[in-house]
Motif scaffolding. Structure first.
Motif, PDB file in Angstrom:
ATOM      1  N   THR A   1      30.574  96.323   7.827  1.00  0.00           N
ATOM      2  CA  THR A   1      31.281  95.217   8.474  1.00  0.00           C
ATOM      3  C   THR A   1      30.251  94.311   9.120  1.00  0.00           C
ATOM      4  O   THR A   1      29.360  94.776   9.830  1.00  0.00           O
ATOM      5  CB  THR A   1      32.254  95.722   9.550  1.00  0.00           C
ATOM      6  OG1 THR A   1      33.197  96.624   8.941  1.00  0.00           O
ATOM      7  CG2 THR A   1      33.012  94.567  10.189  1.00  0.00           C
TER       8      THR A   1
ATOM      9  N   SER B   1      37.559  93.563  18.330  1.00  0.00           N
ATOM     10  CA  SER B   1      37.272  94.995  18.469  1.00  0.00           C
ATOM     11  C   SER B   1      36.937  95.662  17.135  1.00  0.00           C
ATOM     12  O   SER B   1      36.716  96.866  17.090  1.00  0.00           O
ATOM     13  CB  SER B   1      38.484  95.698  19.085  1.00  0.00           C
ATOM     14  OG  SER B   1      39.627  95.517  18.269  1.00  0.00           O
ATOM     15  N   GLN B   2      36.875  94.838  16.053  1.00  0.00           N
ATOM     16  CA  GLN B   2      36.641  95.440  14.734  1.00  0.00           C
ATOM     17  C   GLN B   2      35.298  96.165  14.655  1.00  0.00           C
ATOM     18  O   GLN B   2      35.199  97.248  14.049  1.00  0.00           O
ATOM     19  CB  GLN B   2      36.699  94.365  13.634  1.00  0.00           C
ATOM     20  CG  GLN B   2      38.070  93.741  13.460  1.00  0.00           C
ATOM     21  CD  GLN B   2      38.188  92.422  14.197  1.00  0.00           C
ATOM     22  OE1 GLN B   2      37.721  92.301  15.335  1.00  0.00           O
ATOM     23  NE2 GLN B   2      38.803  91.443  13.559  1.00  0.00           N
TER      24      GLN B   2
ATOM     25  N   LEU C   1      33.557  97.557  17.059  1.00  0.00           N
ATOM     26  CA  LEU C   1      33.598  98.796  17.836  1.00  0.00           C
ATOM     27  C   LEU C   1      34.365  99.877  17.089  1.00  0.00           C
ATOM     28  O   LEU C   1      33.931 101.044  17.031  1.00  0.00           O
ATOM     29  CB  LEU C   1      34.243  98.521  19.198  1.00  0.00           C
ATOM     30  CG  LEU C   1      34.169  99.643  20.232  1.00  0.00           C
ATOM     31  CD1 LEU C   1      32.725 100.014  20.524  1.00  0.00           C
ATOM     32  CD2 LEU C   1      34.884  99.221  21.507  1.00  0.00           C
ATOM     33  N   ARG C   2      35.488  99.509  16.500  1.00  0.00           N
ATOM     34  CA  ARG C   2      36.281 100.495  15.750  1.00  0.00           C
ATOM     35  C   ARG C   2      35.519 101.007  14.541  1.00  0.00           C
ATOM     36  O   ARG C   2      35.588 102.199  14.210  1.00  0.00           O
ATOM     37  CB  ARG C   2      37.619  99.876  15.326  1.00  0.00           C
ATOM     38  CG  ARG C   2      38.579  99.624  16.479  1.00  0.00           C
ATOM     39  CD  ARG C   2      40.003  99.502  15.964  1.00  0.00           C
ATOM     40  NE  ARG C   2      40.147  98.377  15.053  1.00  0.00           N
ATOM     41  CZ  ARG C   2      40.548  97.161  15.413  1.00  0.00           C
ATOM     42  NH1 ARG C   2      40.819  96.908  16.693  1.00  0.00           N
ATOM     43  NH2 ARG C   2      40.674  96.200  14.529  1.00  0.00           N
ATOM     44  N   ALA C   3      34.785 100.109  13.860  1.00  0.00           N
ATOM     45  CA  ALA C   3      34.011 100.528  12.686  1.00  0.00           C
ATOM     46  C   ALA C   3      32.956 101.555  13.073  1.00  0.00           C
ATOM     47  O   ALA C   3      32.750 102.551  12.373  1.00  0.00           O
ATOM     48  CB  ALA C   3      33.366  99.315  12.024  1.00  0.00           C
TER      49      ALA C   3
ATOM     50  N   LYS D   1      33.013 103.565  15.657  1.00  0.00           N
ATOM     51  CA  LYS D   1      33.662 104.813  16.054  1.00  0.00           C
ATOM     52  C   LYS D   1      34.149 105.600  14.838  1.00  0.00           C
ATOM     53  O   LYS D   1      34.348 106.819  14.937  1.00  0.00           O
ATOM     54  CB  LYS D   1      34.818 104.509  17.006  1.00  0.00           C
ATOM     55  CG  LYS D   1      34.333 104.055  18.389  1.00  0.00           C
ATOM     56  CD  LYS D   1      35.489 103.836  19.356  1.00  0.00           C
ATOM     57  CE  LYS D   1      34.968 103.487  20.739  1.00  0.00           C
ATOM     58  NZ  LYS D   1      36.048 103.260  21.731  1.00  0.00           N
ATOM     59  N   ARG D   2      34.314 104.918  13.718  1.00  0.00           N
ATOM     60  CA  ARG D   2      34.652 105.620  12.465  1.00  0.00           C
ATOM     61  C   ARG D   2      33.393 106.116  11.749  1.00  0.00           C
ATOM     62  O   ARG D   2      33.485 106.708  10.668  1.00  0.00           O
ATOM     63  CB  ARG D   2      35.435 104.690  11.530  1.00  0.00           C
ATOM     64  CG  ARG D   2      36.839 104.335  12.004  1.00  0.00           C
ATOM     65  CD  ARG D   2      37.646 103.693  10.877  1.00  0.00           C
ATOM     66  NE  ARG D   2      37.047 102.441  10.428  1.00  0.00           N
ATOM     67  CZ  ARG D   2      37.385 101.231  10.866  1.00  0.00           C
ATOM     68  NH1 ARG D   2      38.336 101.119  11.808  1.00  0.00           N
ATOM     69  NH2 ARG D   2      36.813 100.139  10.392  1.00  0.00           N
TER      70      ARG D   2
ATOM     71  N   GLU E   1      30.864 104.133  10.626  1.00  0.00           N
ATOM     72  CA  GLU E   1      30.502 103.201   9.565  1.00  0.00           C
ATOM     73  C   GLU E   1      29.296 102.346   9.957  1.00  0.00           C
ATOM     74  O   GLU E   1      28.681 102.544  11.006  1.00  0.00           O
ATOM     75  CB  GLU E   1      31.712 102.322   9.233  1.00  0.00           C
ATOM     76  CG  GLU E   1      32.910 103.119   8.739  1.00  0.00           C
ATOM     77  CD  GLU E   1      34.171 102.300   8.630  1.00  0.00           C
ATOM     78  OE1 GLU E   1      35.210 102.870   8.236  1.00  0.00           O
ATOM     79  OE2 GLU E   1      34.145 101.082   8.950  1.00  0.00           O
TER      80      GLU E   1
ATOM     81  N   THR F   1      29.026 103.468  21.937  1.00  0.00           N
ATOM     82  CA  THR F   1      29.291 104.392  20.832  1.00  0.00           C
ATOM     83  C   THR F   1      28.202 105.423  20.584  1.00  0.00           C
ATOM     84  O   THR F   1      28.446 106.420  19.908  1.00  0.00           O
ATOM     85  CB  THR F   1      29.500 103.599  19.523  1.00  0.00           C
ATOM     86  OG1 THR F   1      28.285 102.916  19.195  1.00  0.00           O
ATOM     87  CG2 THR F   1      30.637 102.594  19.667  1.00  0.00           C
TER      88      THR F   1
END
Length: 313
Positions: free
Chosen positions: A131, A171-172, A174-176, A178-179, A181, A219
């Protein structure tokens, strides 16, 4: 018509495209202008240990590389997928990337303006979940082309938008992370006021982004500096993944930014002619310092004095 021209350029041999870009760069150099002035000043500031002739040679060659980068976008965004994949002839440090991903906390690629990052990174997004940030440009057709081109192999793109007068990336990212990625962001730019800290870059206090350090704090993600080295005679590209110096994960944002700047500086020193020198990297100054880009500054102070940024007004 624009799409037709871009698709035509995307089909041309890379050696021909680079040759035409070098000619454009030659004309741009001899025509002068603001890019040349800024490039010469930046190289004077960053390489005072080199002779005037050596610094001038770096800037001259950087003009050719700048236009080569622009000329590669049609191939990157619209060209044959197999041909684009084949342009990356070597990946150095891929083991670092795989090891970092194995930790499960995500990886942040500090993608700098050196060579061509996208030539290699965009095809890699079909193997790795990636991303990146995207800043829409003035012309909608070009923005749409860049958006589709950067996601053509499966990569995700996050537009940079303004909210309440400030830029936000949502927040994309941050979410990536945390996955577990990969995300990528640009570390070698002057962010908007209030969104950076001053940290050394080539010995000069540079207003530096803190997005990457903040994401690391949130993260525990690893950071790798990356760039695509352009090989001579259109032989392809070498993708580099490099670990930054210790301190990039510090809770002190200034220390973290300084570590990332030191890592990017080392990469630039390895290939100075492929860096984008025409950007006002030192535009904002600490309180009490005058602009390094005043048109009189270069005539009135030698590079070694200008590095302090405190010459008398």
């Amino acid at each position: 018509m624009l799409n037709f021209i871009l698709r035509l350029v995307a089909r041309l041999p890379l050696r021909l495209v680079h040759g035409l870009a070098a000619i454009v760069g030659w004309f741009a150099w001899h025509l002068g202008g603001e890019r040349k002035r800024l490039s010469l000043l930046n190289v004077d500031l960053c390489f005072p240990e080199l002779s005037a002739a050596e610094r001038r040679r770096i800037v001259y060659r950087s003009f050719g590389h700048y236009y080569k980068t622009l000329s590669e976008y049609p191939l990157i965004y619209l060209g044959d997928a197999d041909r684009l994949r084949a342009l990356t002839v070597e990946i150095r440090g891929q083991d670092l990337l795989d090891q970092a991903l194995a930790e499960g906390k995500g990886v942040i690629l500090a993608a700098m303006h050196l060579g061509s990052f996208e030539v290699s990174a965009i095809p890699m997004s079909e193997r790795y979940t990636m991303t990146g940030l995207f800043k829409p440009v003035k012309y909608a057709a070009l923005s749409d082309l860049a958006l589709k081109g950067r996601s053509r192999f499966g990569g995700q793109v996050v537009p940079i938008v303004k909210r309440n007068g400030k830029r936000a990336v949502g927040s994309q990212l941050l979410r990536a992370l945390k996955r577990g990625e990969i995300i990528y962001a640009v570390p070698d730019r002057d962010p908007p006021r209030g969104q950076g800290v001053f940290a050394p870059f080539f010995g000069i206090e540079a207003h530096s982004p803190v997005l990457i350090p903040k994401l690391v704090q949130a993260t525990g993600a690893r950071v790798l500096i990356c760039y695509g080295e352009r090989l001579p005679k259109a032989r392809g590209f070498v993708m580099h993944f490099v670990e930054p110096p210790a301190g990039y994960d510090s809770e002190d944002l200034q220390r973290a930014a300084a570590a990332i700047n030191a890592g990017t500086e080392a990469c630039v020193r390895a290939h100075p002619e492929q860096y984008w020198w025409g950007y006002m990297r030192f535009k904002r100054r600490p309180d009490g310092e005058i602009s390094l880009y005043r048109k009189t500054a270069r005539r009135t102070a030698p590079p070694t004095a200008a590095r302090d940024g405190r010459e008398a007004a």
